[in-house]
Design an enzyme around this catalytic site. Structure first.
Site, short mmCIF file in Angstrom:
data_model
loop_
_atom_site.label_atom_id
_atom_site.label_comp_id
_atom_site.label_asym_id
_atom_site.label_seq_id
_atom_site.Cartn_x
_atom_site.Cartn_y
_atom_site.Cartn_z
NE ARG A 173 46.93 -28.36 -10.77
CZ ARG A 173 47.52 -27.29 -11.32
NH1 ARG A 173 48.43 -27.44 -12.28
NH2 ARG A 173 47.23 -26.08 -10.91
CB SER A 246 42.49 -25.76 -7.53
OG SER A 246 43.01 -24.57 -8.02
CD GLU A 342 44.98 -29.45 -7.78
OE1 GLU A 342 44.78 -28.76 -8.78
OE2 GLU A 342 45.64 -29.04 -6.79
P1 FAD Z 1 50.69 -33.73 0.16
O1 FAD Z 1 49.43 -32.96 0.22
O2 FAD Z 1 51.27 -34.17 1.45
O3 FAD Z 1 50.46 -35.00 -0.76
C1 FAD Z 1 49.81 -34.84 -2.01
C2 FAD Z 1 49.92 -36.16 -2.78
O4 FAD Z 1 51.28 -36.42 -3.04
C3 FAD Z 1 49.41 -37.37 -1.98
O5 FAD Z 1 48.84 -38.28 -2.89
C4 FAD Z 1 50.68 -37.95 -1.40
O6 FAD Z 1 50.55 -39.34 -1.15
C5 FAD Z 1 51.69 -37.67 -2.48
N1 FAD Z 1 53.07 -37.47 -2.02
C6 FAD Z 1 53.52 -36.48 -1.20
N2 FAD Z 1 54.85 -36.59 -1.04
C7 FAD Z 1 55.24 -37.67 -1.76
C8 FAD Z 1 56.49 -38.31 -1.98
N3 FAD Z 1 57.63 -37.85 -1.44
N4 FAD Z 1 56.50 -39.42 -2.75
C9 FAD Z 1 55.38 -39.90 -3.31
N5 FAD Z 1 54.17 -39.34 -3.16
C10 FAD Z 1 54.10 -38.24 -2.38
N6 FAD Z 1 49.14 -26.99 -6.81
C11 FAD Z 1 49.50 -26.62 -8.07
O7 FAD Z 1 49.84 -27.48 -8.89
N7 FAD Z 1 49.50 -25.32 -8.45
C12 FAD Z 1 49.14 -24.31 -7.61
O8 FAD Z 1 49.16 -23.15 -7.99
C13 FAD Z 1 48.77 -24.67 -6.27
N8 FAD Z 1 48.40 -23.70 -5.41
C14 FAD Z 1 48.03 -24.05 -4.14
C15 FAD Z 1 47.65 -23.03 -3.26
C16 FAD Z 1 47.27 -23.32 -1.95
C17 FAD Z 1 46.87 -22.21 -1.03
C18 FAD Z 1 47.27 -24.69 -1.51
C19 FAD Z 1 46.90 -25.03 -0.12
C20 FAD Z 1 47.63 -25.71 -2.40
C21 FAD Z 1 48.01 -25.40 -3.72
N9 FAD Z 1 48.38 -26.39 -4.65
C22 FAD Z 1 48.78 -26.04 -5.92
C23 FAD Z 1 48.32 -27.82 -4.28
C24 FAD Z 1 49.58 -28.31 -3.50
O9 FAD Z 1 50.30 -27.24 -2.98
C25 FAD Z 1 50.50 -29.14 -4.39
O10 FAD Z 1 49.81 -30.25 -4.90
C26 FAD Z 1 51.73 -29.65 -3.63
O11 FAD Z 1 52.64 -30.23 -4.53
C27 FAD Z 1 51.39 -30.67 -2.53
O12 FAD Z 1 52.56 -30.89 -1.75
P2 FAD Z 1 52.49 -31.58 -0.33
O13 FAD Z 1 53.87 -31.83 0.14
O14 FAD Z 1 51.64 -30.77 0.57
O15 FAD Z 1 51.77 -32.95 -0.69
N1 EPU Z 2 37.22 -17.46 -12.04
C1 EPU Z 2 35.88 -17.30 -11.70
N2 EPU Z 2 35.56 -17.21 -10.38
C2 EPU Z 2 36.50 -17.25 -9.40
C3 EPU Z 2 37.86 -17.40 -9.74
C4 EPU Z 2 38.18 -17.51 -11.08
O1 EPU Z 2 35.01 -17.28 -12.57
O2 EPU Z 2 36.12 -17.17 -8.22
C5 EPU Z 2 37.56 -17.55 -13.48
C6 EPU Z 2 38.06 -16.22 -14.02
O3 EPU Z 2 37.51 -16.06 -15.32
C7 EPU Z 2 39.56 -16.42 -14.14
C8 EPU Z 2 39.65 -17.92 -14.43
O4 EPU Z 2 38.61 -18.48 -13.67
O5 EPU Z 2 40.11 -15.66 -15.16
C9 EPU Z 2 41.00 -18.52 -14.04
O6 EPU Z 2 41.25 -18.24 -12.65
P1 EPU Z 2 42.73 -18.41 -12.07
O7 EPU Z 2 43.69 -17.60 -12.88
O8 EPU Z 2 42.65 -18.15 -10.61
O9 EPU Z 2 43.09 -19.92 -12.36
P2 EPU Z 2 42.32 -21.28 -12.10
O10 EPU Z 2 42.11 -21.95 -13.41
O11 EPU Z 2 41.12 -21.11 -11.25
C10 EPU Z 2 44.54 -22.63 -11.99
C11 EPU Z 2 45.15 -23.66 -11.10
C12 EPU Z 2 45.76 -23.01 -9.87
C13 EPU Z 2 46.83 -22.03 -10.34
C14 EPU Z 2 46.17 -20.99 -11.23
C15 EPU Z 2 47.16 -20.03 -11.81
C16 EPU Z 2 43.93 -25.72 -11.48
C17 EPU Z 2 42.95 -26.69 -10.96
N3 EPU Z 2 44.17 -24.65 -10.72
O12 EPU Z 2 43.43 -22.07 -11.27
O13 EPU Z 2 46.38 -24.03 -9.09
O14 EPU Z 2 47.45 -21.41 -9.24
O15 EPU Z 2 45.51 -21.66 -12.33
O16 EPU Z 2 47.87 -20.69 -12.81
O17 EPU Z 2 44.49 -25.92 -12.55
C18 EPU Z 2 45.97 -25.58 -7.34
O18 EPU Z 2 46.17 -26.47 -8.17
O19 EPU Z 2 45.74 -25.84 -6.13
C19 EPU Z 2 46.00 -24.19 -7.76
C20 EPU Z 2 45.75 -23.17 -6.95
#
Ligand code: FAD
Ligand code: EPU
Length: 346
Positions: A173, A246, A342
């Site tokens: 991250r 997250s 995050e």
């Molecule tokens: P923004 O939210 O618009 O910006 C995020 C940051 O990036 C800000 O600091 C911004 O200044 C910077 N930024 C954006 N575009 C640029 C650019 N072109 N150049 C320089 N800086 C820039 N993230 C994960 O890693 N794994 C996941 O599984 C995951 N699951 C998600 C699930 C949900 C439902 C949601 C809502 C979010 C999730 N995220 C996850 C977080 C998010 O989707 C990612 O961080 C994504 O890359 C953000 O993209 P954005 O275009 O919306 O960025």
């Molecule tokens: N868990 C709980 N309670 C909950 C949910 C999860 O206790 O309500 C525990 C469970 O034991 C589960 C473990 O957490 O097994 C891991 O949960 P999950 O697989 O959902 O993954 P996470 O660690 O919570 C991370 C990323 C997600 C990514 C998933 C899958 C971070 C901060 N988040 O979540 O990324 O999608 O793994 O790889 O690393 C994001 O960054 O926005 C994001 C959604």
């Protein structure tokens, strides 16, 4: 009605509303918003004194930001489009993607073209330009592994630069882009995608989901489908309820502390971390404190996933941030662990 001025390559909007530009659906305004359609226009945009010397915020889809108030500077929204295959020798394709393309569209396009690598990263919201920023990751894969180079406008040297993968400093991250916010405006990302590679099936739930689908010899698109099903079940959809995924990173803590925590709480999920450290499940820590499903006005913690802060409708950014800080304090008091947000807090 905000004033809109269309220039070659970008559009300027004064006093621009941001509610539709962040997935937490928080109401906020930007003093000035520049929507960039052509990266070649950036030097001209930065020639404006207010943009050159004032505060700027680069914005993609707003899926990882929390506005706690209005933004007094210039928001630069990257809306550039384009996917270009630079090279394809049949075993590996080099593909250049403009920053404003939607990440999930590109993942699906790459799979449709027969490229592997990004299948575990399906359904992550946001733009391609933001993907390198926090080295997006899910289900055992981080995007940095498939990035060949990042093209950006460097505000410090005021020129276009290309950084190769090693220069990006990708870790969990994190990247050099995240460590120096708004120094580099990422304009395009070049991906190196293999035609074939060893599929990553070890993350909890993936093999079980493939088995439930009746798949015994998975191809990348099967893995994508399995991840899609898991994500749809586990995470709230921002189109239904405002959220930023997250809200906290999984904390990376020294091994001595990890062992002490594990002795006291054997159920706490722990993953390997960098040298001398381990990664703890933030969701588990938050749920153990009793915060899952909590609601204060319209600010809440999802009842589906404890790591997701949600806006039930009219929560202000400051209210969401206050709740997030309450969660941080609770986890600190109970476990002695610091949770780091995050999303970017503005
Ligand atoms: P923004 O939210 O618009 O910006 C995020 C940051 O990036 C800000 O600091 C911004 O200044 C910077 N930024 C954006 N575009 C640029 C650019 N072109 N150049 C320089 N800086 C820039 N993230 C994960 O890693 N794994 C996941 O599984 C995951 N699951 C998600 C699930 C949900 C439902 C949601 C809502 C979010 C999730 N995220 C996850 C977080 C998010 O989707 C990612 O961080 C994504 O890359 C953000 O993209 P954005 O275009 O919306 O960025
Ligand atoms: N868990 C709980 N309670 C909950 C949910 C999860 O206790 O309500 C525990 C469970 O034991 C589960 C473990 O957490 O097994 C891991 O949960 P999950 O697989 O959902 O993954 P996470 O660690 O919570 C991370 C990323 C997600 C990514 C998933 C899958 C971070 C901060 N988040 O979540 O990324 O999608 O793994 O790889 O690393 C994001 O960054 O926005 C994001 C959604």
């Amino acid at each position: 009605m905000p004033e809109r001025i269309a220039m070659g390559g970008y559009t300027l909007i004064e006093d621009a509303p941001l509610a539709a530009r962040n997935t937490l659906r928080v109401t906020a305004r930007a003093a000035l918003l520049a929507e960039v359609h052509d990266a070649a226009a950036l030097p001209e945009l930065f020639a404006y004194p207010a943009v050159r010397t004032g505060d700027i915020l680069v914005l993609g889809e707003g899926s990882n930001v929390l506005f706690t108030g209005d933004y007094a500077g210039t928001v630069i929204a990257m809306a550039t489009r384009g996917v270009e295959v630079l090279d394809d020798d049949g075993t590996r394709a080099l593909i250049r993607v403009a920053a404003g393309e939607r990440w999930d569209d590109f993942v699906r396009w790459s799979l449709g073209r027969g490229c592997a690598g990004l299948e575990n990263l399906i359904l992550i919201p946001g733009t391609v330009g933001a993907a390198p920023l926090q080295n997006i990751g899910a289900y055992g894969v981080e995007v940095g592994e498939f990035i060949d180079a990042v093209e950006a406008w460097d505000r410090e040297s005021q020129r276009a630069v290309t950084l190769d993968r090693d220069a990006c400093g990708f870790t969990y991250r994190d990247s050099i882009f995240k460590r120096a916010p708004d120094r580099w405006l990422i304009t395009a990302v070049v991906f190196a995608l293999p035609r074939e590679h060893a599929l990553r099936l070890d993350y909890a739930g993936v093999r079980e989901e493939l088995a439930a689908m009746g798949v015994t010899q998975p191809a990348p698109f099967h893995v994508a489908e399995a991840v899609l099903r898991l994500r749809t079940r586990k995470l709230p959809d921002p189109a239904v309820i405002g959220n930023a995924g997250s809200f906290f990173k999984n904390p990376v803590v020294p091994l001595a502390q990890t062992e002490a925590l594990k002795r006291e709480h054997p159920a706490l999920p722990i993953w390997p971390g960098p040298q001398g450290h381990a990664k703890l499940s933030a969701a588990w820590l938050i749920e153990a404190c009793g915060f899952k499903g909590l609601r204060e006005g319209d600010a809440g913690i999802s009842n589906r996933h404890a790591l997701v802060l949600v806006n039930h409708g009219g929560a202000r950014g400051a209210e969401l941030w206050a709740l997030a800080q309450r969660v941080q304090a609770g986890v600190r008091a109970r476990f002695g662990v610091e949770l780091e947000p995050e999303p970017r807090i503005l």
